[in-house]
Design a protein around this motif. Structure first.
Motif, PDB file in Angstrom:
ATOM      1  N   LEU A 284     -12.644   3.277   2.631  1.00  0.00           N
ATOM      2  CA  LEU A 284     -11.389   3.436   1.896  1.00  0.00           C
ATOM      3  C   LEU A 284     -11.643   4.298   0.669  1.00  0.00           C
ATOM      4  N   VAL A 285     -10.711   5.177   0.388  1.00  0.00           N
ATOM      5  CA  VAL A 285     -10.856   6.125  -0.715  1.00  0.00           C
ATOM      6  C   VAL A 285      -9.716   5.915  -1.699  1.00  0.00           C
ATOM      7  N   ASP A 286     -10.047   5.870  -2.973  1.00  0.00           N
ATOM      8  CA  ASP A 286      -9.025   5.732  -3.996  1.00  0.00           C
ATOM      9  C   ASP A 286      -8.167   6.991  -4.061  1.00  0.00           C
ATOM     10  N   GLY A 287      -6.855   6.795  -4.080  1.00  0.00           N
ATOM     11  CA  GLY A 287      -5.954   7.924  -4.204  1.00  0.00           C
ATOM     12  C   GLY A 287      -5.364   8.427  -2.906  1.00  0.00           C
ATOM     13  N   THR A 288      -5.651   7.774  -1.778  1.00  0.00           N
ATOM     14  CA  THR A 288      -5.104   8.199  -0.494  1.00  0.00           C
ATOM     15  C   THR A 288      -4.786   6.964   0.352  1.00  0.00           C
ATOM     16  N   PRO A 289      -3.685   6.986   1.108  1.00  0.00           N
ATOM     17  CA  PRO A 289      -3.362   5.838   1.960  1.00  0.00           C
ATOM     18  C   PRO A 289      -4.052   5.869   3.317  1.00  0.00           C
ATOM     19  N   PHE A 290      -4.903   6.849   3.558  1.00  0.00           N
ATOM     20  CA  PHE A 290      -5.568   6.978   4.852  1.00  0.00           C
ATOM     21  C   PHE A 290      -7.010   6.491   4.734  1.00  0.00           C
ATOM     22  N   GLY A 291      -7.330   5.460   5.514  1.00  0.00           N
ATOM     23  CA  GLY A 291      -8.694   4.985   5.592  1.00  0.00           C
ATOM     24  C   GLY A 291      -9.378   5.517   6.845  1.00  0.00           C
TER      25      GLY A 291
END
Length: 527
Positions: A284-291
């Motif tokens: 999971l990446v901060d700032g994006t809704p795509f994991g």
């Protein structure tokens, strides 16, 4: 030539000098000074005295001990700082009952342990460590005479509300999706998996962005080597910033020359949780809704979370339809070209006469006709995505109908070609993975060219080449065609046919998980 080499060396030297200076700013080990004013002056100089820098200086105690709060406007929660920090420290109640030490370090220790009611308080000894917390939305508290500072948890920026995923629509299933807030995404997974062995390992990447990335897995289920390899690849990322998980996907994938996705991109917490339970790893990446979930096999690209929410017969039918749709989206235009241009004898007589009649007066050969319509369709599809949503839907529907009808009326293309292209487009829309559908669209044009040159032999050649590529492709050490090749009989229960839930007692063999038993239907944990 000599002048070119001199200029190249000079530009290379300037680039290295710029990288060195940037690294010096980022990796500087400047320690916090006991003077509050000196620390504030350094922060102002470092940030260039921005308008969103909040500085609040005040004094406490009878000795008027200087203190200062530093935060970035828009990133912190004003209510937390006002109610739990400033009001508490400036009120005289706690000072009347406590004897304030004169030493700055002791006063800082007392504030941390006995006065401040903020949930998370940490100590920082260097300005780099402190500024990373400030730029992350926390506040910094300086106390005169101390070589340390407190970082107060006060993150409070605005974020998008939880909404239904846009790219993964379901008829039956949860309606919540990931957002741009990392903590909301991890909480969504925690809410589904209340396993104490669920691990969230946070890593900061980006030389300048210092963005948080969370590697998720369930200890005791996942193969430790898979987690180790995922962390190793993430640690090799050397970028200024990673705006989206797609940049991480491109960095850590096995083969960047392959058109096929090698990590699963998802907006759904339920799909991510299911992957973790099966023995996978999520990023999971901060700032994006795509994991991202890994590893990925080709069978997962035609599967949907909805397959497990329906009856197994319905889920099996949907999977078979998706596989047929994938074949149509890849090979149907090429088959049309091969049959019309080379192998007319393979077409039934009545259908051949119908096709010949519809193509009467068309000035282009079949391959030009197919390429023209496919390119037009792709342009319309891209235009529909980029335009505002109400206009985009109108362009996609009306544009396709008007252009198709006009092209047929003008004699540029045949009606049968419009039908072939329409069926191909509908088949590509039936695939649950958007990135997989794009990959098939790329391959479609190459197969069409081979069909235009070699006919059916070109299609067979393309099919063989694709299979050779897929057999050699891997995703984090797992063959992409698993369980077809290598053949794993036990994993076929959840492949084309989705067996009843009571029969899915073991986790996928291809993941080599530590805990291989998914459910125990016999009361025996050793099955």
């Amino acid at each position: 030539m000599f002048r070119f080499l001199v200029q190249r060396n000079r530009s290379k030297g300037r680039t290295q000098q710029g990288e060195a200076s940037a690294q010096q700013v980022i990796d500087s080990g400047r320690r916090i000074e006991p003077s509050v004013q000196s620390n504030i002056a350094y922060i102002q100089q470092l940030l260039g005295s921005p308008s969103d820098l909040i500085l609040r200086e005040f004094t406490i105690g009878p000795l008027k001990h200087p203190c200062a709060l530093v935060a970035i406007d828009g990133l912190f929660d004003r209510k937390v700082l006002n109610e739990e920090v400033l009001r508490v420290m400036l009120s005289g109640e706690w000072q009347q009952h406590k004897e304030l030490p004169e030493d700055g370090d002791q006063l800082l220790q007392m504030l941390q342990q006995e006065v401040l009611s903020v949930t998370d308080i940490l100590k920082a000894t260097t300005m780099d460590e402190l500024m990373l917390e400030v730029m992350s939305g926390n506040a910094a508290l300086f106390v005169s005479g101390s070589h340390q500072a407190l970082t107060l948890s006060s993150q409070g920026w605005k974020s998008r509300a939880i909404q239904e995923p846009v790219t993964e629509q379901l008829i039956r299933g949860p309606r919540d999706g990931f957002t741009e807030d990392l903590r909301s995404n991890t909480a969504a997974i925690r809410r589904r998996l209340k396993d104490p062995n669920l691990r969230f390992d946070t890593v900061k990447i980006g030389r300048r962005a210092k963005k948080d990335i969370v590697i998720c897995y369930i200890e005791g289920i996942v193969n430790p080597e898979l987690v180790k390899e995922a962390k190793r690849r993430v640690d090799t990322i050397d970028l200024d910033d990673t705006e989206d998980s797609g940049m991480i996907e491109q960095w850590i994938m096995d083969s960047f020359m392959s058109p096929f996705p090698q990590l699963q991109s998802t907006e759904r917490p339920d799909r991510t949780s299911a992957s973790l339970v099966q023995g996978g790893v999520a990023i999971l990446v901060d700032g994006t809704p795509f994991g991202l979930t890994l590893p990925l096999t080709i069978t997962a690209l035609v599967q949907s979370p909805e397959d497990y929410y329906h009856h197994w017969i319905i889920a099996t039918l949907m999977r078979v339809l998706r596989m047929i749709a994938a074949f149509i989206a890849t090979f149907l235009p090429a088959l049309y070209i091969a049959l019309v241009e080379f192998h007319q004898g393979m077409i039934p007589s009545k259908l051949a006469f119908s096709i010949a009649g519809s193509r009467e007066g068309v000035p282009f050969p079949g391959v030009i006709e197919a390429v023209l319509m496919e390119v037009t369709l792709e342009v319309l599809r891209e235009a529909g995505v980029r335009l505002p949503k109400p206009i985009g839907q109108t362009i996609g529907i009306v544009g396709g109908l008007v252009i198709g009808e006009a092209a047929v009326s003008a004699g540029i293309v045949s009606p049968i070609m419009v039908i072939v292209v329409s069926i191909t487009a509908i088949a590509s829309f039936a695939l649950p993975s958007y990135t997989f559908a794009i990959s098939l669209r790329i391959l479609r044009f190459g197969i069409m060219m081979l069909a235009a040159v070699f006919g059916l032999f070109g299609i067979v050649l393309a099919y063989i080449m694709i299979n050779i590529h897929l057999v050699n492709l891997k995703s984090f050490g797992v063959p992409f065609l698993t369980p077809f090749a290598p053949y794993l009989k036990k994993d076929w229960k959840d492949l084309v046919i989705r067996a009843p839930v009571t029969m899915l007692t073991r986790r996928p063999q291809m993941l080599q998980t530590d805990d291989k038993v998914r459910m125990n239907t016999r009361g025996d944990s050793t099955q």
